[in-house]
Scaffold this active site. Sequence first.
Site, mmCIF file in Angstrom:
data_model
loop_
_atom_site.group_PDB
_atom_site.id
_atom_site.type_symbol
_atom_site.label_atom_id
_atom_site.label_comp_id
_atom_site.label_asym_id
_atom_site.label_seq_id
_atom_site.Cartn_x
_atom_site.Cartn_y
_atom_site.Cartn_z
ATOM 1 N N ASP A 52 1.934 -22.073 32.366
ATOM 2 C CA ASP A 52 2.806 -21.445 33.354
ATOM 3 C C ASP A 52 1.895 -20.634 34.287
ATOM 4 O O ASP A 52 0.782 -20.268 33.907
ATOM 5 C CB ASP A 52 3.808 -20.540 32.640
ATOM 6 C CG ASP A 52 4.648 -19.735 33.612
ATOM 7 O OD1 ASP A 52 5.212 -20.340 34.538
ATOM 8 O OD2 ASP A 52 4.701 -18.502 33.456
ATOM 9 N N CYS A 66 -2.134 -22.670 -11.519
ATOM 10 C CA CYS A 66 -2.594 -23.859 -10.792
ATOM 11 C C CYS A 66 -1.513 -24.303 -9.818
ATOM 12 O O CYS A 66 -0.435 -23.710 -9.754
ATOM 13 C CB CYS A 66 -2.928 -24.995 -11.762
ATOM 14 S SG CYS A 66 -1.471 -25.725 -12.553
#
Length: 740
Positions: A428, A14
Amino acid sequence: MTDKIRLSISGMSCAGCVASVENAISTVKGVASSRVNFVEHTAEVEGNVSADTVIKAIQDAGYDAALLAGINDEEEKEASEQLYYKKLIKQAIYAALIGFPLFIAGMSGILPELNTENGQIFWLITGLLTLSVLYYSGRHFFVGAWKSAINHNANMDTLIALGTGAAWVYSMVIVAHPAWVPPMAQHAYFEAAVIIIALINFGSALEMRAKGKTSEAIKRLIGLQPKTARVIRDGIEKDIPIEAVGLDDTLRVRPGERIAVDGIIIQGHSSVDESMLTGEPLPVTKKSGDEVVAGTINKSGSFLFQAKKIGKDTALAHIIDMVRTAQGSKPAIGRLVDKVASVFVPVVLIIAVLTFLIWFNFFPSDEAITYAIITAMTVLIIACPCALGLATPISIMVGVGKAAEYGILIRNGDALQLAGKLEVIVLDKTGTVTVGKPQVTALVPTEKFTKKDLLQLAASLEQQSEHPLAEAIVHYAQEDNLPLQHPIDFKAISGQGVEGIIESKKLLLGNRLLMANHQIDISSIDSQALSLEEKAQTPMFLAVDGELAGIISVADAIKADSAKAIKKMQQMGLEVILLTGDNPVTARAVAKQVGITQVIAEVLPQQKVDKIAEIQKQDLKVGMVGDGINDAPALALADVGFAIGTGTDVAIESADITLMRGSLLSVVDAIKISRATVKNIKQNLWGAFFYNILGIPIAAGILYPFYGLLLNPIIAGAAMAMSSVTVVTNANRLRFLKPE
């Protein structure tokens, strides 16, 4: 020196276990960072530390670990998981064969009473059979609980062991001494303990099977690397294991074969299918001098290539490593859930004790002890936080794997979570919106010349030049298979162009200034030249023996899908900005063609960083897309940095997400995958929290005073097991996502 160690962890059941393992690793001296993946049951550790030291720390914490050394360890790990899956199924079947007949017989009222001689013998035998189930089918729960206890921890195993163990002990006490409790409380709960173990084992098996599908991206990537390679040594061709290939070895690749390692073609040509790595469906033409990448498929011709990157240095190995790292990483939401889950089990234990005490002390009946045990046991069983622990990592694994299918490599879980929240995309220009290298975009001949004449003469002259524009013209002519002639008296004129003689004809190729200095009249096509300049192209005039022959226009061409991708981003509610070091005229021309209105031009690399920071100060989430060294600082500062995979290594290393296709459509895909993954995580978390928040009070008996209803521990066990399966199944829906 910082090393990266990858370990296989066993015994984790768990999210509480994840916290225990991470705490154990963090106590080891020299560990810089660690990531524990609950879904894959693996851990990645970085630092100046040995694997043996880390393994010992994990074992001391009550778990087991083994080193995973190479990319092919996945096969061994998968085989081990398959064996464990079969074992869980066998354990579930054995428990079910004893538990369900007992349950059905009990419901039918045909079982003997406890307070009779025959009844005691029957129930004693039943108790021993149940003990065999606890040993064979449930032993791992009790061992895990004990290991956690001696390390002052509590986990899912603790809850199951306490619940089923309490049911068995209570039942055996009733069988041995039925007079110790009132007649109404004389009931054994052997079938509950056994069926709970059957259901949880079966649920774990289903969960493991479903989880196996989440790592298919890794399995497919590993499957891309062939087991052998055909190497030429001492003039002899032979097949050798992939591990035996050395640097600079010459390898032959035949049609239909996968390329074994990264290298450069030295003889032959072909088309190569790179779709599994880049997501690009069309094969790429390869010739001598071109790079080839491990895992891609040779489609047509045979060729020889020289090995340049082998083993863990290949692009494929780096991609696998990046995907693994991202799948094991936790976004902010996942780290929060882990903290909650790590304290959840101790809180549940307290709730179970309080439930027992309330029922035992305040229930006015001879059956108080029975109800106290049932409710406490049901709380323990239903509260296991498996679904809570799985909710985030399972979705991250599938989301990262899905992105990899589309040539999108995500470096970490935070990037996956944040990509869907972006509000501004900064692009860019060169190599991102545009191709990144000059290409011939237009041929405009005058009346006496053809396009072929224009291109052939210009390319013949430019063979002697090293200028990027010249290279573009020569390459374009070679692609058309035009025969080129050798110029004489070649001369480069700085800032103007070039001149030379071909077949006794004097050629001039350059800008307006060159034409003006040689009194060449360009008025007939000057308007066309101006039109080309407005489109961010560079027109070059060709003159032959003092007469204008035409214009060859060269530009860094816009990628075919840039405008489409930018439009999609804008439709998704994103503000798109063009940020470039190029001049404003060219930048605006490119922006106009792709539909961008906001342009920031003539900025230095540091100024790009400042612009990103400036936008972030407006409380906006910013994504930056670039491909060059000058983009690296801005990529690193942005909330999410996208590096075009065809760009520089520095840009790729600085980014959070690498786009192998080199297309802006990949940014759109990445954002869609991010949004779908985060939505899936929220669905999982809501389901897991709702299940526990609703389930625990019902298990504790909150409905009994109003409706006389108590939750059966068997139903609680089934619900707990299926909650995890539900979370895993929901996460696997992402595998069918098609972002484009």
